[in-house]
Scaffold this motif. Structure first.
Motif, PDB file in Angstrom:
ATOM      1  N   ARG A  49     -50.835  16.094  20.114  1.00 12.84           N
ATOM      2  CA  ARG A  49     -49.855  15.072  20.458  1.00 12.84           C
ATOM      3  C   ARG A  49     -48.754  15.631  21.353  1.00 12.84           C
ATOM      4  NH1 ARG A  49     -47.926  14.219  14.633  1.00 12.84           N
ATOM      5  NH2 ARG A  49     -48.847  16.311  14.500  1.00 12.84           N
ATOM      6  N   THR A  51     -44.545  14.793  21.987  1.00 16.99           N
ATOM      7  CA  THR A  51     -43.460  14.119  21.310  1.00 16.99           C
ATOM      8  C   THR A  51     -42.151  14.243  22.079  1.00 16.99           C
ATOM      9  OG1 THR A  51     -42.118  14.046  19.288  1.00 16.99           O
ATOM     10  CG2 THR A  51     -43.033  16.183  19.899  1.00 16.99           C
ATOM     11  N   THR A  52     -41.339  13.213  21.948  1.00 16.06           N
ATOM     12  CA  THR A  52     -39.981  13.278  22.507  1.00 16.06           C
ATOM     13  C   THR A  52     -39.090  14.161  21.665  1.00 16.06           C
ATOM     14  OG1 THR A  52     -39.252  11.380  21.188  1.00 16.06           O
ATOM     15  CG2 THR A  52     -40.141  10.923  23.392  1.00 16.06           C
ATOM     16  N   GLU A  60     -38.224   8.948  16.872  1.00 13.21           N
ATOM     17  CA  GLU A  60     -39.116   9.798  17.667  1.00 13.21           C
ATOM     18  C   GLU A  60     -40.271   8.979  18.219  1.00 13.21           C
ATOM     19  OE1 GLU A  60     -41.775  13.901  17.000  1.00 13.21           O
ATOM     20  OE2 GLU A  60     -40.711  12.938  15.337  1.00 13.21           O
ATOM     21  N   TRP A  61     -40.664   9.291  19.459  1.00 11.78           N
ATOM     22  CA  TRP A  61     -41.853   8.698  20.069  1.00 11.78           C
ATOM     23  C   TRP A  61     -42.896   9.792  20.269  1.00 11.78           C
ATOM     24  CZ3 TRP A  61     -43.089   3.695  21.902  1.00 11.78           C
ATOM     25  CH2 TRP A  61     -42.090   2.727  21.715  1.00 11.78           C
ATOM     26  N   GLN A  62     -44.141   9.454  20.007  1.00 13.05           N
ATOM     27  CA  GLN A  62     -45.232  10.395  20.205  1.00 13.05           C
ATOM     28  C   GLN A  62     -46.373   9.745  20.965  1.00 13.05           C
ATOM     29  OE1 GLN A  62     -46.624  12.140  16.555  1.00 13.05           O
ATOM     30  NE2 GLN A  62     -44.616  12.955  15.971  1.00 13.05           N
ATOM     31  N   ASN A  64     -50.336  10.241  20.968  1.00 12.97           N
ATOM     32  CA  ASN A  64     -51.478  10.883  20.334  1.00 12.97           C
ATOM     33  C   ASN A  64     -52.593  10.964  21.372  1.00 12.97           C
ATOM     34  OD1 ASN A  64     -53.889  11.430  18.843  1.00 12.97           O
ATOM     35  ND2 ASN A  64     -52.838  10.782  16.977  1.00 12.97           N
TER      36      ASN A  64
END
Length: 262
Positions: A49, A51-52, A60-62, A64
């Motif tokens: 992933r 991630t931010t 948090e934004w991820q 995948n």
């Protein structure tokens, strides 16, 4: 162990993942405070992933890579999943903005960089393979960083170029204008349409490209000057990670001796 094969539908897959990662980068850029060497723009790597990282109240934004889905993990509500396959970058951005706005977060994203109109169609197997490859490469570079003397910046993925890299300084971390080395991995770039590892020195020392390199690394001088180690030449090897580490360490020894103190 060999690294994953990244040949099947690679250009289409890379493009789709890159466009999704650019959205994560825009979200991070809209929230994170400025840092030296633009590190506030970089994405972090987790297994499979991107991630931010934590963005305060927003969460948090991820992305995948293995499932080609975006995930928002807010602090005060249930996680949200957004599919990236079969949508455009523009539509994906609109959806993310609407989801955030519905939760009370209105971000000023740079829409000029998020206007892709082609349908994102990553090959699922190749995208998953890239997630595994990036995880292994991140670990490999972290091991490289740990063995190098001097000062190093964190290892991040840059949404603009979609490459993973860190900077090395002889004494202490400075700006990009200070003498340094850069080591990284790129899924492709102008003139190099296949994945590759790279290293370069700034400024370029006189006579740098006269020195021999360990095989199969080669000098690259079209547009920028540095070392290119093609992924396809080393990934199939059973000792791929050890071989790459050995080559990059040898390149460091060769190039670092020519970097003047900054």
């Amino acid at each position: 162990m060999a690294l994953p094969d990244l040949t099947h539908n690679w250009p289409t897959t890379r493009h789709a993942l890159h466009q999704a990662a650019q959205l994560l980068g825009a979200i991070r850029a809209a929230v994170a405070p400025p840092q030296i060497n633009y590190l506030h723009l970089g994405l972090r790597v987790l297994p499979g992933r991107l991630t931010t990282g934590s963005l305060g109240a927003i969460g948090e934004w991820q992305l995948n890579l293995r499932t080609q889905t975006l995930h928002w993990y807010p602090l005060d509500r249930e996680p949200v999943t957004l599919p990236t396959r079969g949508v455009t970058q523009r539509t994906l951005t609109d959806t993310a903005i609407n989801v955030l706005a519905h939760a009370g977060y209105r971000l000023d994203l740079d829409r000029a960089r998020l206007g892709g109109e082609d349908s994102l169609e990553p090959n699922p197997a190749t995208a998953a393979a890239y997630g595994d490859a990036l995880t292994a490469i991140f670990s490999l570079f972290e091991r490289l960083r740990a063995t190098l003397p001097g000062a190093k910046t964190p290892l991040v993925v840059w949404p603009h170029g979609f490459d993973l890299s860190f900077l090395w300084f002889r004494k202490q971390v400075g700006t990009e204008e200070a003498p340094h080395l850069s080591f990284g991995f790129s899924p492709a770039s102008a003139g190099l349409d296949r994945p590759y590892f790279y290293a370069y020195a700034h400024p370029v020392p006189p006579g740098l490209t006269d020195a021999p390199l360990p095989e199969p690394a080669r000098w690259h001088t079209a547009g920028w000057t540095g070392v290119v180690l093609p992924y396809d030449d080393v990934a199939p090897r059973e000792d791929a990670e050890a071989a790459i580490l050995g080559i990059l360490r040898e390149v460091f020894e060769q190039m670092s001796s020519q970097v003047r103190p900054g």
